[in-house]
Design a protein around this motif. Structure first.
Motif, PDB file in Angstrom:
ATOM      1  N   LEU A  85      -8.629  -2.666  -2.090  1.00 16.15           N
ATOM      2  CA  LEU A  85      -7.793  -3.255  -3.378  1.00 16.15           C
ATOM      3  C   LEU A  85      -8.673  -3.391  -4.782  1.00 16.15           C
ATOM      4  O   LEU A  85      -8.027  -3.005  -5.530  1.00 16.15           O
ATOM      5  N   SER A  86      -9.528  -3.772  -4.459  1.00 17.61           N
ATOM      6  CA  SER A  86     -10.479  -4.488  -5.406  1.00 17.61           C
ATOM      7  C   SER A  86     -10.954  -3.101  -6.072  1.00 17.61           C
ATOM      8  O   SER A  86     -10.915  -3.087  -7.332  1.00 17.61           O
ATOM      9  N   VAL A  87     -11.465  -2.147  -5.317  1.00 19.21           N
ATOM     10  CA  VAL A  87     -11.879  -0.672  -5.682  1.00 19.21           C
ATOM     11  C   VAL A  87     -10.819  -0.086  -6.402  1.00 19.21           C
ATOM     12  O   VAL A  87     -11.173   0.560  -7.544  1.00 19.21           O
ATOM     13  N   MET A  88      -9.373   0.104  -5.729  1.00 21.31           N
ATOM     14  CA  MET A  88      -8.583   0.845  -6.524  1.00 21.31           C
ATOM     15  C   MET A  88      -8.290   0.163  -7.954  1.00 21.31           C
ATOM     16  O   MET A  88      -8.060   0.909  -8.864  1.00 21.31           O
ATOM     17  N   ASP A  89      -8.337  -1.143  -7.972  1.00 20.66           N
ATOM     18  CA  ASP A  89      -7.842  -1.816  -9.340  1.00 20.66           C
ATOM     19  C   ASP A  89      -9.117  -1.197 -10.296  1.00 20.66           C
ATOM     20  O   ASP A  89      -8.703  -1.212 -11.480  1.00 20.66           O
ATOM     21  N   ALA A  90     -10.283  -1.461  -9.873  1.00 22.55           N
ATOM     22  CA  ALA A  90     -11.404  -1.160 -10.671  1.00 22.55           C
ATOM     23  C   ALA A  90     -11.444   0.324 -11.085  1.00 22.55           C
ATOM     24  O   ALA A  90     -11.857   0.670 -12.340  1.00 22.55           O
TER      25      ALA A  90
END
Length: 312
Positions: free
Chosen positions: A151-156
């Motif tokens: 989720l963090s990678v998708m957000d970034a």
């Protein structure tokens, strides 16, 4: 004014914390010391968790992941600042700036999710103690960390792609010591409505969700603890949450402080100083919070120090 496409942008300029060159050696020394302490402190937490068999529990597994994330969190911004000061060069290439935005967003979001996961871990430990090891089994713990990272990678990635669509003009000075997303967007000559809208939506989903999870977890924790008949049991239950609550308060408190500072002052230097609070202080102080306030961690640290002293 004619817009230049973002592909023509070769570099940005980081204005840093001060324009007084006499203060740069002091700033270099201060941030180098902070970075070194951050890395060594978090490495010590990781080594302690790995070496202490009694710490091989879900809570300390998440703590070691948080320490790894904190090292990465600081490494994204501070080393580049130190290099720029040492070389008397305030430039950062367009690609480097995009990478800073991406990785800083990843590790900032990851911190957010990890704090929520750790709150859930405390909820299960206190509210469902008999089923704790069944619910928080190794596979479940690993999946929660992997989901948080995804989720963090998708957000970034979405934030970075939104920056790629922007065009920039001639004023490419960032009043920060790193490429902060909001400051980079302000430099764009093209329409930034979608970027700002996405930042707001992402904050609601990717920050608001974990915050709600933390709040609800502690509502249930407090409710369960207050129903305990033994005062000793209540004290032990609250003590297991003390370190986590301190870290949560530090992370969100510094973030809130930056928001308030930005709203109350128009000084770009003051905003840059405030950004140090949420980008450098949490990774620096987290190891001290967990090592000082956690009895099991203290005992394992003493044993580890004793073994190292004996071998020396």
């Amino acid at each position: 004014m004619e817009l230049r496409n973002q592909t023509a942008v070769s570099e940005f300029h980081l204005l840093g914390l001060t324009d007084n060159h006499k203060l740069l050696p002091l700033i270099f020394t201060m941030f180098f010391s902070m970075y070194l302490t951050t890395v060594l402190g978090n490495l010590l937490i990781i080594i302690t968790v790995v070496s202490g068999s009694q710490l091989h529990t879900p809570m300390y597994f998440f703590l070691s992941i948080l320490s790894i994330n904190d090292i990465c969190y600081s490494t994204v911004t501070i080393p580049k600042m130190l290099v720029n000061i040492q070389e008397h060069d305030d430039s950062i290439s367009y690609i480097e700036c995009l990478c800073q935005i991406f990785f800083f967003s990843v590790f900032c979001a990851m911190e957010n999710f990890l704090l929520a996961v750790m709150a859930y871990d405390r909820y299960v430990a206190i509210c469902k103690p008999l089923r704790y090891m069944v619910i928080m089994n190794p596979i479940c713990c690993a999946l929660m960390v992997l989901l948080s990272f995804f989720l963090s990678v998708m957000d970034a990635l979405l934030h970075s792609l939104m920056v790629l669509r922007l065009s920039f003009c001639t004023d490419l000075e960032i009043p920060q010591f790193f490429c902060e997303l909001a400051q980079v967007i302000k430099l764009a000559c093209s329409d930034t409505f979608l970027n700002n809208l996405f930042i707001f939506a992402a904050a609601v989903v990717f920050a608001g969700g974990p915050i709600c999870g933390i709040v609800f977890s502690y509502i249930y924790i407090v409710s369960s603890v207050l129903r305990m008949p033994s005062s000793g049991g209540r004290h032990r239950a609250f003590s297991t949450c003390a370190s986590h609550l301190s870290v949560v308060s530090l992370f969100y408190g510094t973030g809130l402080g930056v928001c308030i500072s930005s709203a109350m002052t128009d000084s770009l230097r003051s905003t840059a100083m405030a950004s140090v609070m949420y980008s450098a202080l949490p990774p620096l102080l987290n190891p001290f919070i967990y090592s000082i306030r956690n009895r099991e961690m203290n005992e394992t640290l003493r044993k580890l120090a004793g073994r190292l002293t004996y071998h020396v």
